[in-house]
Design an enzyme around this catalytic site. Structure first.
Site, PDB file in Angstrom:
ATOM      1  N   HIS A 100       0.838  -1.213   0.000  1.00  0.00           N
ATOM      2  CA  HIS A 100       0.000   0.000   0.000  1.00  0.00           C
ATOM      3  C   HIS A 100       0.873   1.263   0.000  1.00  0.00           C
ATOM      4  CE1 HIS A 100      -3.398  -2.689   0.640  1.00  0.00           C
ATOM      5  NE2 HIS A 100      -2.670  -3.286   1.579  1.00  0.00           N
ATOM      6  N   GLU A 114      -2.225   0.488   8.101  1.00  0.00           N
ATOM      7  CA  GLU A 114      -1.410  -0.569   7.529  1.00  0.00           C
ATOM      8  C   GLU A 114      -0.221  -0.048   6.732  1.00  0.00           C
ATOM      9  OE1 GLU A 114      -1.624  -4.413   4.497  1.00  0.00           O
ATOM     10  OE2 GLU A 114      -3.430  -3.249   4.894  1.00  0.00           O
ATOM     11  N   HIS A 167       2.534  -6.862   4.662  1.00  0.00           N
ATOM     12  CA  HIS A 167       1.165  -6.379   4.820  1.00  0.00           C
ATOM     13  C   HIS A 167       0.671  -6.635   6.235  1.00  0.00           C
ATOM     14  CE1 HIS A 167       0.126  -5.674   0.491  1.00  0.00           C
ATOM     15  NE2 HIS A 167       1.183  -6.471   0.339  1.00  0.00           N
ATOM     16  N   GLU A 233       1.645 -11.476   5.911  1.00  0.00           N
ATOM     17  CA  GLU A 233       0.632 -10.739   6.679  1.00  0.00           C
ATOM     18  C   GLU A 233       1.127 -10.754   8.120  1.00  0.00           C
ATOM     19  OE1 GLU A 233      -1.853  -9.111   5.568  1.00  0.00           O
ATOM     20  OE2 GLU A 233      -2.540  -9.986   3.685  1.00  0.00           O
TER      21      GLU A 233
END
Length: 290
Positions: A100, A114, A167, A233
């Protein structure tokens, strides 16, 4: 001598011959056993000697290659060549992708954003890997929006050896779920799977960081990179306790350290280094023969 006595003597003679044959056979076995053991011991010693001799030659040869690679990469710098084959991995390049960024904030939970967590851990991971003489390329080093295609292009154009995308997770149906997960593209991506499992294993050794699984998922960055690739993650922002940990600088440092250990200890990385060394050795042999 009647037939009865003759038959009896014949049977006794056969028994005597049979006993003698058994006795000589047992003597032969008793003599042969230590001889065979001695032969096996000599063969074993020769095999071990030859194996260790070859391993020493291989280590010395690879150490020389490591030194050459590191010297080439640091030509003109004041850094002394590193020849350790244990903690240093010269010639290996990792692309670290902070997921992102910019207008794409990713998952947000209270103060936990995040994109910011991803970048913070990515920068820490970069520093740790570089301390181990692993070359690191970031897809972004600031709060900017980078397309998925550009992220994979950075990795592919740089001819990197490994790609890792960072992430944070979110699961709105159950706020109790927590733990780091690591994804690779599919069951055929054996090298990527090796890295994912190595990272999970390294992180699981930490008492503070909870882990879940290494599993498959066809994410864009995993499908379109031309080298082994994983997507991590790092935790669930939907879990309040874990989201607070992910905001903590020390926790991020520990997380980056464990991920780096997973990368550095992966058998896939070791195999890649060996392939690089063998290639350099072959090139050197070719030059000598020319």
């Amino acid at each position: 001598m009647n037939r009865k006595q003759y038959g009896k003597r014949k049977r006794l003679r056969k028994r005597k011959i049979k006993r003698l044959m058994i006795a000589y056979l047992l003597r032969a076995i008793v003599i042969l056993i230590p001889i065979i053991m001695m032969i096996l011991m000599v063969c074993g010693c020769l095999y071990i000697y030859e194996r260790f001799t070859k391993e020493d030659e291989k280590v010395n040869k690879y150490t020389d290659i490591y030194t050459d690679i590191y010297t080439d990469r640091n030509a003109g710098n004041d850094v002394a060549p590193v020849t350790s084959t244990e903690n240093n991995v010269p010639g290996f390049c990792v692309v670290v992708d902070a997921g992102h960024g910019g207008s794409d904030g990713g998952t947000v939970s209270g103060k936990a954003v995040e994109k910011d967590i991803n970048l913070s851990v990515a920068l820490k991971l970069k520093g740790i890997l570089e301390n181990d003489n692993i070359e690191v390329i970031l897809t972004r080093s600031s709060d900017e929006n980078i397309s998925l295609a550009d992220r994979t292009s950075v990795a592919n154009d740089s001819n990197a050896d490994f790609f890792i995308s960072l992430h944070c997770n979110y699961y709105e149906k159950d706020a109790q779920i927590a733990g780091l997960e690591c994804y690779y593209n599919n069951s055929n991506a054996t090298e990527s799977k090796g890295y994912a499992e190595s990272i999970i294993n390294a992180v699981s050794l930490s008492e503070d960081i909870e882990t879940r699984y290494a599993k498959t998922e066809g994410y864009y960055v995993l499908r379109n990179t031309q080298m082994p690739a994983v997507l991590v993650e790092m935790g669930f922002l939907s879990n309040y306790s874990e989201s607070q940990k992910l905001l903590d600088d020390d926790y991020q440092e520990s997380l980056a350290q464990r991920i780096a250990e997973g990368i550095s200890t992966s058998q896939q990385l070791n195999d890649s280094i060996i392939r690089q060394c063998e290639k350099r050795i072959e090139q050197g042999s070719g030059s000598d023969s020319g």
